[in-house]
Every structure is written in structure tokens, then in C-alpha cells.
Design a protein around this motif. Structure first.
Motif, PDB file in Angstrom:
ATOM      1  N   ARG A  17       0.830  -1.209   0.000  1.00  9.40           N
ATOM      2  CA  ARG A  17       0.000   0.000   0.000  1.00  9.40           C
ATOM      3  C   ARG A  17       0.859   1.251   0.000  1.00  9.40           C
ATOM      4  O   ARG A  17       0.536   2.239  -0.649  1.00  9.40           O
ATOM      5  N   ARG A  18       1.968   1.228   0.720  1.00  7.20           N
ATOM      6  CA  ARG A  18       2.827   2.406   0.815  1.00  7.20           C
ATOM      7  C   ARG A  18       3.440   2.759  -0.533  1.00  7.20           C
ATOM      8  O   ARG A  18       3.710   3.928  -0.810  1.00  7.20           O
ATOM      9  N   GLU A  19       3.670   1.751  -1.369  1.00  4.91           N
ATOM     10  CA  GLU A  19       4.286   2.004  -2.664  1.00  4.91           C
ATOM     11  C   GLU A  19       3.419   2.895  -3.543  1.00  4.91           C
ATOM     12  O   GLU A  19       3.926   3.609  -4.409  1.00  4.91           O
ATOM     13  N   SER A  20       2.110   2.863  -3.352  1.00  5.53           N
ATOM     14  CA  SER A  20       1.206   3.685  -4.161  1.00  5.53           C
ATOM     15  C   SER A  20       0.662   4.883  -3.380  1.00  5.53           C
ATOM     16  O   SER A  20      -0.277   5.541  -3.834  1.00  5.53           O
ATOM     17  N   TYR A  21       1.269   5.183  -2.228  1.00  8.19           N
ATOM     18  CA  TYR A  21       0.776   6.273  -1.389  1.00  8.19           C
ATOM     19  C   TYR A  21       1.048   7.617  -2.062  1.00  8.19           C
ATOM     20  O   TYR A  21       2.114   7.830  -2.656  1.00  8.19           O
ATOM     21  N   VAL A  22       0.108   8.538  -1.958  1.00  5.60           N
ATOM     22  CA  VAL A  22       0.227   9.849  -2.596  1.00  5.60           C
ATOM     23  C   VAL A  22       0.937  10.809  -1.648  1.00  5.60           C
ATOM     24  O   VAL A  22       0.443  11.122  -0.566  1.00  5.60           O
ATOM     25  N   GLY A  23       2.127  11.294  -2.043  1.00  9.17           N
ATOM     26  CA  GLY A  23       2.879  12.244  -1.229  1.00  9.17           C
ATOM     27  C   GLY A  23       3.638  11.576  -0.099  1.00  9.17           C
ATOM     28  O   GLY A  23       3.669  10.352   0.028  1.00  9.17           O
ATOM     29  N   PRO A  24       4.280  12.377   0.778  1.00  9.16           N
ATOM     30  CA  PRO A  24       5.033  11.820   1.909  1.00  9.16           C
ATOM     31  C   PRO A  24       4.124  11.043   2.855  1.00  9.16           C
ATOM     32  O   PRO A  24       2.997  11.460   3.115  1.00  9.16           O
ATOM     33  N   TRP A  25       4.639   9.932   3.370  1.00  7.01           N
ATOM     34  CA  TRP A  25       3.900   9.117   4.346  1.00  7.01           C
ATOM     35  C   TRP A  25       4.399   9.441   5.740  1.00  7.01           C
ATOM     36  O   TRP A  25       5.601   9.500   5.996  1.00  7.01           O
ATOM     37  N   LEU A  26       3.456   9.661   6.670  1.00  2.42           N
ATOM     38  CA  LEU A  26       3.776   9.824   8.083  1.00  2.42           C
ATOM     39  C   LEU A  26       2.932   8.847   8.886  1.00  2.42           C
ATOM     40  O   LEU A  26       1.811   8.522   8.489  1.00  2.42           O
ATOM     41  N   PRO A  27       3.433   8.387  10.029  1.00  3.15           N
ATOM     42  CA  PRO A  27       2.637   7.490  10.872  1.00  3.15           C
ATOM     43  C   PRO A  27       1.450   8.223  11.493  1.00  3.15           C
ATOM     44  O   PRO A  27       1.465   9.450  11.624  1.00  3.15           O
ATOM     45  N   ASP A  28       0.436   7.475  11.883  1.00  2.00           N
ATOM     46  CA  ASP A  28      -0.727   8.072  12.543  1.00  2.00           C
ATOM     47  C   ASP A  28      -0.284   8.849  13.779  1.00  2.00           C
ATOM     48  O   ASP A  28       0.569   8.380  14.543  1.00  2.00           O
ATOM     49  N   PRO A  29      -0.864  10.018  14.015  1.00  2.00           N
ATOM     50  CA  PRO A  29      -0.466  10.807  15.188  1.00  2.00           C
ATOM     51  C   PRO A  29      -1.151  10.335  16.468  1.00  2.00           C
ATOM     52  O   PRO A  29      -2.362  10.096  16.493  1.00  2.00           O
ATOM     53  N   LEU A  30      -0.372  10.198  17.526  1.00  2.00           N
ATOM     54  CA  LEU A  30      -0.891   9.949  18.871  1.00  2.00           C
ATOM     55  C   LEU A  30      -0.565  11.182  19.703  1.00  2.00           C
ATOM     56  O   LEU A  30       0.597  11.589  19.764  1.00  2.00           O
ATOM     57  N   VAL A  31      -1.570  11.760  20.323  1.00  2.00           N
ATOM     58  CA  VAL A  31      -1.405  13.018  21.056  1.00  2.00           C
ATOM     59  C   VAL A  31      -1.494  12.748  22.552  1.00  2.00           C
ATOM     60  O   VAL A  31      -2.469  12.149  23.023  1.00  2.00           O
ATOM     61  N   GLU A  32      -0.466  13.168  23.278  1.00  2.00           N
ATOM     62  CA  GLU A  32      -0.388  12.944  24.728  1.00  2.00           C
ATOM     63  C   GLU A  32      -0.039  14.253  25.429  1.00  2.00           C
ATOM     64  O   GLU A  32       0.385  15.222  24.792  1.00  2.00           O
ATOM     65  N   ASP A  33      -0.182  14.252  26.746  1.00  2.00           N
ATOM     66  CA  ASP A  33       0.183  15.432  27.529  1.00  2.00           C
ATOM     67  C   ASP A  33       1.667  15.467  27.854  1.00  2.00           C
ATOM     68  O   ASP A  33       2.211  16.531  28.154  1.00  2.00           O
ATOM     69  N   ASP A  34       2.337  14.311  27.795  1.00  2.00           N
ATOM     70  CA  ASP A  34       3.755  14.234  28.123  1.00  2.00           C
ATOM     71  C   ASP A  34       4.530  13.632  26.961  1.00  2.00           C
ATOM     72  O   ASP A  34       3.968  13.008  26.065  1.00  2.00           O
ATOM     73  N   ASP A  35       5.861  13.786  27.028  1.00  2.00           N
ATOM     74  CA  ASP A  35       6.730  13.324  25.945  1.00  2.00           C
ATOM     75  C   ASP A  35       7.405  12.013  26.297  1.00  2.00           C
ATOM     76  O   ASP A  35       8.534  11.760  25.925  1.00  2.00           O
ATOM     77  N   GLY A  36       6.733  11.128  27.000  1.00  2.84           N
ATOM     78  CA  GLY A  36       7.347   9.909  27.498  1.00  2.84           C
ATOM     79  C   GLY A  36       7.488   8.797  26.490  1.00  2.84           C
ATOM     80  O   GLY A  36       7.891   7.697  26.839  1.00  2.84           O
ATOM     81  N   GLU A  37       7.157   9.019  25.224  1.00  4.85           N
ATOM     82  CA  GLU A  37       7.228   7.956  24.230  1.00  4.85           C
ATOM     83  C   GLU A  37       8.680   7.558  23.945  1.00  4.85           C
ATOM     84  O   GLU A  37       9.530   8.405  23.679  1.00  4.85           O
ATOM     85  N   ASP A  38       8.959   6.255  24.004  1.00  7.99           N
ATOM     86  CA  ASP A  38      10.279   5.771  23.600  1.00  7.99           C
ATOM     87  C   ASP A  38      10.432   5.801  22.085  1.00  7.99           C
ATOM     88  O   ASP A  38      11.518   6.019  21.562  1.00  7.99           O
ATOM     89  N   VAL A  39       9.325   5.558  21.385  1.00  8.52           N
ATOM     90  CA  VAL A  39       9.353   5.519  19.926  1.00  8.52           C
ATOM     91  C   VAL A  39       8.731   6.812  19.416  1.00  8.52           C
ATOM     92  O   VAL A  39       7.517   6.961  19.352  1.00  8.52           O
TER      93      VAL A  39
END
Length: 264
Positions: free
Chosen positions: A52-74
């Protein structure tokens, strides 16, 4: 592993079904059983996701997850690096380097020999090192910069906006072919400023509303409600107090899970 909320939810649902059907007398360690099940389902999913990504239109970004803190390791930049790895390299790196599993357990999860898993993780680690490292930003400083960026980009203060950017800043916008967005990553200070001059002019007639300031996939950023009634997220990668990368998500398919934010 997947960078997609809907796909991740499907994987968890399928793993739960398999857990409910499993003969518990054969399961010595439930956590290991679930981890292996989820990992293998993710590897299967990545095969179709890559097509699916091979036919994606424009730059691909991962789905956004919104949190109150920046504790994400990834964080978002790391997720983009992971996209360039093979599925097995990605799994080995995440299981060992992020979640701290030994290579015997990694081997059981991805059905490879421990020695092969060490090589997979080492190759992945080398790719991650080659990418620009993340600079830890103090929480309030990051949120203040996100606030200032929103104000400057919506009020048309190009001098203030330019003062926030590094010389080699880049801007990514994912519209997925569903909403207007740059078809390529915009590279360099001059190009990004020109891009935002056009964006600012457009926003004067199509006002957006700030919904929430927070951390988007571990980076300072904000959620806005745009004039077309759709949500948008902006994430800022900050280096030495300035913005080194801008990530804007406009694809409505990737923002469905955030619609609760508009009603807070």
C-alpha cells in the motif's frame, strides 16, 4: 510496528481472539504468548502494508498519537527510520532495544535463530544511529515553542517564524491524496519559509482553531481544527532550541481517532 492506529487495533483484536481460543494448559507464560502472537501478526500485516505504501500519494507519516507528556520511547523521527528497515529488522530492534527482551525471546517471537536476531538488531541499530539523533527538550520549553509556532504561522509573523527554524529545517506534510499537501518533503530554510508564506496567506482566508497543545508522537506540537472542518496535527522536532523538522498530518483517514479532541 505498524504506524497505523486502525491496523494496530485490528492486530490486538485478532490476538485477543487467539488468546481466548488457546488451550491455557499449553501456555506457560501468557505474556510471552501474547507478545509472540502480536509480533507475528504484525509481520504478516507489514507485507500488505508495504504494498500500500508504494502507491501512497505524497510523503507518508505514521498516525499521530497526542499525549500530555513526551514519554514515548518511539518518537515520530524514529518511526520514520523504522519504516526504512525490513519487517524482521524492525521487530528485532523494537523487541530487544526498546522493550529490553533477550535474544532468545526475540528469536522465539520472530522464528529466527538468536544469532540471526543479533545481526538483525545490529543492522537496525546502525540505521538508527545514522539518522539524526533526538535532542531531549524540556517539556515546558517544547510546549512554549509549539505555542509560538502556531501563533506565528497563523498571524503571518514570518520574522518570528523564521527565527525558530534551523538552517537545514525540513517540512513533511501527509495529505494522503485526500487533502491539499506538498507532494514532496520541503528541504532547507529558504524553501520552508517560501512554503509557509503561501500557507500563511491561505490561512488568512481559511482560519484554523487551536484545539490542543501537547506531544504528537513524542514531539511538541498541537492539534487544530481547520476551516474545512477536519482536524490537523503539527509536530516539531527541536534541536538546540530551534525547529529542525515540521511534521503536519492532514490525511483525514489518519485523524479519525482524534476527533474526540475537537470536543474537549
Amino acid at each position: 510496528m505498524l504506524g497505523c492506529v486502525a491496523d494496530a487495533e485490528d492486530i490486538v483484536h485478532e490476538a485477543f481472539i487467539r488468546w481466548m481460543r488457546a488451550d491455557r494448559s499449553d501456555v506457560r507464560e501468557p505474556e510471552a504468548f501474547l507478545r509472540r502472537t502480536v509480533t507475528r501478526l504484525c509481520l504478516d500485516q507489514l507485507k500488505s502494508a508495504r504494498r500500500r505504501r508504494e502507491s501512497y500519494v505524497g510523503p507518508w507519516l505514521p498516525d499521530p498519537l497526542v499525549e500530555d507528556d513526551d514519554g514515548e520511547d518511539v518518537t515520530l523521527p524514529l518511526m520514520l527510520v523504522l519504516e526504512r528497515l525490513s519487517p524482521l529488522e524492525r521487530a528485532a530492534f523494537l523487541l530487544h532495544d526498546v522493550f529490553g527482551l533477550g535474544f532468545e525471546e526475540v528469536a522465539a517471537a520472530i522464528q529466527r535463530e538468536p544469532a540471526a536476531c543479533r545481526q538483525l538488531a545490529a543492522r537496525a541499530r546502525a540505521h538508527v544511529r545514522e539518522a539524526r539523533p533526538r535532542f531531549k527538550v524540556e517539556k515546558q520549553r517544547g510546549l512554549a515553542l509549539a505555542d509560538a509556532f502556531f501563533a506565528a504561522s497563523r498571524n503571518g509573523d514570518m520574522k518570528a517564524l523564521g527565527a525558530m527554524l534551523t538552517a537545514d529545517v525540513c517540512a513533511h506534510a501527509d495529505g494522503g491524496g485526500k487533502r491539499t499537501a506538498a507532494m514532496d518533503v520541503v528541504l532547507g530554510f529558504d524553501a520552508v519559509i517560501r512554503q509557509y508564506e503561501r500557507v500563511v496567506a491561505w490561512l488568512q482566508e481559511n482560519r484554523s482553531t487551536l484545539v490542543r497543545v501537547g506531544f504528537v508522537n513524542g514531539l511538541p506540537g498541537f492539534v487544530t481544527l481547520e476551516a474545512d472542518g477536519e482536524l490537523q496535527t503539527t509536530a516539531l522536532d527541536i534541536e538546540d532550541g530551534k525547529i529542525a523538522a515540521i511534521y503536519v498530518m492532514r490525511n483525514p483517514d489518519k485523524l479519525k481517532h482524534l476527533h474526540w479532541a475537537a470536543n474537549r
